[in-house]
Enzyme design. Structure first.
Site, short mmCIF file in Angstrom:
data_model
loop_
_atom_site.label_atom_id
_atom_site.label_comp_id
_atom_site.label_asym_id
_atom_site.label_seq_id
_atom_site.Cartn_x
_atom_site.Cartn_y
_atom_site.Cartn_z
N CYS A 114 -30.84 6.23 -5.08
CA CYS A 114 -30.90 5.27 -3.89
C CYS A 114 -32.27 4.79 -3.60
O CYS A 114 -32.19 3.67 -2.98
CB CYS A 114 -30.22 6.00 -2.99
SG CYS A 114 -28.37 6.12 -3.01
N HIS A 251 -33.02 1.59 3.25
CA HIS A 251 -31.94 1.90 2.69
C HIS A 251 -30.53 2.02 3.37
O HIS A 251 -30.55 2.70 4.30
CB HIS A 251 -31.85 3.12 1.42
CG HIS A 251 -30.72 3.71 0.96
ND1 HIS A 251 -29.91 2.82 0.19
CD2 HIS A 251 -30.01 4.90 0.87
CE1 HIS A 251 -28.81 3.53 -0.33
NE2 HIS A 251 -29.02 4.53 0.00
N ASN A 281 -22.84 1.87 1.33
CA ASN A 281 -24.03 2.38 0.81
C ASN A 281 -23.88 1.87 -0.91
O ASN A 281 -23.13 2.28 -1.61
CB ASN A 281 -24.14 3.88 0.65
CG ASN A 281 -25.33 4.37 -0.12
OD1 ASN A 281 -26.04 3.77 -0.77
ND2 ASN A 281 -25.48 5.49 0.21
O1 UT7 Z 1 -27.58 7.27 -0.40
C1 UT7 Z 1 -28.25 8.71 -0.52
C2 UT7 Z 1 -28.24 9.08 0.53
N1 UT7 Z 1 -26.94 9.67 1.15
C3 UT7 Z 1 -26.89 9.55 2.29
O2 UT7 Z 1 -27.84 9.35 3.04
C4 UT7 Z 1 -25.60 10.23 3.09
C5 UT7 Z 1 -25.84 11.15 4.37
N2 UT7 Z 1 -24.89 11.90 4.82
C6 UT7 Z 1 -24.14 11.14 5.50
O3 UT7 Z 1 -24.07 10.04 5.71
C7 UT7 Z 1 -23.30 12.10 6.46
O4 UT7 Z 1 -23.80 13.62 6.25
C8 UT7 Z 1 -21.86 12.00 6.03
C9 UT7 Z 1 -21.37 10.79 6.71
C10 UT7 Z 1 -21.59 12.26 4.62
C11 UT7 Z 1 -20.91 12.91 6.81
O5 UT7 Z 1 -21.09 13.04 8.13
P1 UT7 Z 1 -21.52 14.55 9.06
O6 UT7 Z 1 -21.64 14.06 10.36
O7 UT7 Z 1 -22.71 14.92 8.60
O8 UT7 Z 1 -20.44 15.33 8.86
P2 UT7 Z 1 -20.31 16.68 8.03
O9 UT7 Z 1 -20.71 16.71 6.42
O10 UT7 Z 1 -21.38 17.77 8.94
O11 UT7 Z 1 -19.01 17.13 8.23
C12 UT7 Z 1 -18.37 17.37 9.84
C13 UT7 Z 1 -16.78 17.37 9.77
C14 UT7 Z 1 -16.37 18.09 8.49
O12 UT7 Z 1 -15.14 18.82 8.94
P3 UT7 Z 1 -14.91 20.41 9.58
O13 UT7 Z 1 -15.70 21.07 8.66
O14 UT7 Z 1 -16.17 20.34 10.87
O15 UT7 Z 1 -13.73 20.54 9.79
C15 UT7 Z 1 -16.06 17.35 7.42
O16 UT7 Z 1 -14.75 18.00 6.69
O17 UT7 Z 1 -16.37 15.91 9.20
C16 UT7 Z 1 -15.47 16.11 8.14
N3 UT7 Z 1 -15.54 15.11 7.17
C17 UT7 Z 1 -14.50 13.77 7.81
N4 UT7 Z 1 -13.78 13.73 8.71
C18 UT7 Z 1 -12.91 12.69 8.43
C19 UT7 Z 1 -16.17 14.66 6.26
N5 UT7 Z 1 -15.90 13.38 6.10
C20 UT7 Z 1 -15.04 12.79 6.72
C21 UT7 Z 1 -14.23 11.88 6.64
N6 UT7 Z 1 -13.17 11.43 7.69
N7 UT7 Z 1 -14.32 10.71 5.77
#
Ligand code: UT7
Length: 324
Positions: A114, A251, A281
């Site tokens: 990225c 980005h 992204n």
């Molecule tokens: O380009 C390279 C760099 N990449 C990035 O910058 C991406 C960085 N990360 C992110 O953008 C975020 O971490 C995500 C969007 C991927 C995830 O968001 P988050 O607020 O960090 O969520 P999390 O991973 O802490 O997960 C919170 C909850 C979890 O459920 P539980 O364990 O609390 O029950 C996940 O399973 O959200 C759940 N979750 C979803 N729920 C509904 C993860 N993805 C989804 C989804 N829909 N698509």
């Protein structure tokens, strides 16, 4: 006098197929509302079957050349930042060369995931300043839809396909921060962070392309910490401060990361170029797509200070500061 690297023009290409968040509701435990709230993404574009990264790159590059009113043989080098090449080799850049009818000079790919476009800008600047090239066509192009695990709701909803290009040209400056062109660069990587974001296949291991794996929340934390830091360092090297910044072109991974970085830089959101809602992204393509979008809308004035920053797999991260 100091040799500088200036932006002559921009170009973009997005594949026709638009995928809205609701598309994922049928197969995954997710909702449009969750995706919008947690990422800012509303839709993304996916390449058509048979459409390779080079096809997207050629269109974006041609758009940048057309906008500059320049033929491709005026270009000395073609660089493509990508992690999703058509083939293991040759490079996408040489395919772009053939596609554009470029018959002189050289072409190669570079891969910093990225952060690829930021690393590309820094490398193109170094080549131009060293006198190895007067004009460089730098393209960020990706087809991340090809490396998604469609059962993983934490990743497959985030990424899209596309390409953006900038035509860069040598110019003489005074050697001050008032010069047009690239003024400050900061590049970093830390291979110990590999497991946070990687693809689980490759030529010398599985013999397959593999699928993207990410510990999203850990990447999120790294991004919020490192992006403002690298932008500050690049600004410092340019002899500028956050108060001098006219536009942040980050980005486009997650609107919350972008907002946190802007806040750390004390920049209001109306000075931030946002395309994540429409593009998702697109990895190395996200910054040149955002630059081309803002350029198309006439948002940049000549002389504006533009800061780009990105982080991705490796991890690799960096920032380039330039005066438009
Ligand atoms: O380009 C390279 C760099 N990449 C990035 O910058 C991406 C960085 N990360 C992110 O953008 C975020 O971490 C995500 C969007 C991927 C995830 O968001 P988050 O607020 O960090 O969520 P999390 O991973 O802490 O997960 C919170 C909850 C979890 O459920 P539980 O364990 O609390 O029950 C996940 O399973 O959200 C759940 N979750 C979803 N729920 C509904 C993860 N993805 C989804 C989804 N829909 N698509």
């Amino acid at each position: 006098m100091t040799r500088r690297t200036t932006v002559v023009s921009t170009g973009a290409y997005l594949p026709q197929r638009v995928i809205e968040n609701s598309h994922f509701e049928a197969t995954l435990d997710t909702t449009d509302a969750w995706i919008r709230e947690r990422t800012g993404i509303r839709q993304r574009h996916f390449a058509a079957e048979g459409q390779g990264t080079s096809d997207l790159a050629i269109r974006a590059a041609q758009a940048a050349l057309d906008r500059a009113g320049m033929g491709v043989d005026a270009v000395d080098a073609i660089l493509v930042a990508t992690s999703t090449p058509d083939l293991t080799f040759p490079s996408v850049a040489t395919m772009v060369q053939a596609g554009l009818g470029h018959t002189s000079g050289f072409a190669f790919d570079l891969q910093a995931v990225c952060a690829g476009f930021v690393f590309g800008l820094a490398n193109a600047d170094a080549m131009i300043r060293a006198g190895q090239a007067d004009r460089v066509l730098l393209i960020g192009a990706e087809t991340f839809s090809r490396i998604m695990d469609w059962t993983d709701r934490g990743t497959c909803i985030l990424f899209g396909d596309g390409a953006g290009a900038v035509l860069l040209e040598a110019a003489e400056g005074e050697g001050t921060s008032d010069d047009r062109g690239i003024l400050g660069v900061d590049l970093n990587s830390d291979g110990r962070l590999k497991d946070l974001l990687y693809v689980d296949g490759g030529v010398s291991t599985t013999g397959t392309a593999g699928k993207l794996r990410m510990q999203g929340n850990l990447v999120f934390r790294q991004a919020v910490e490192k992006l403002a830091q690298t932008a500050h360092t690049a600004l410092d090297r340019a002899g500028l401060t956050p108060a001098d910044v006219d536009w942040l072109v980050p980005h486009q991974a997650n609107q919350r990361i972008i907002a946190a970085t802007a806040q750390k830089m004390q920049l209001p959101m109306d000075r931030v170029v946002l395309t994540v809602a429409e593009h998702g992204n697109t990895s190395a393509a996200s910054i040149p797509l955002a630059l081309a979008t803002a350029d198309d809308e006439g948002r940049f004035e000549r002389g504006d200070v533009v800061v780009t920053e990105a982080i991705g797999g490796g991890m690799a991260w960096g920032s380039v500061v330039l005066r438009w």
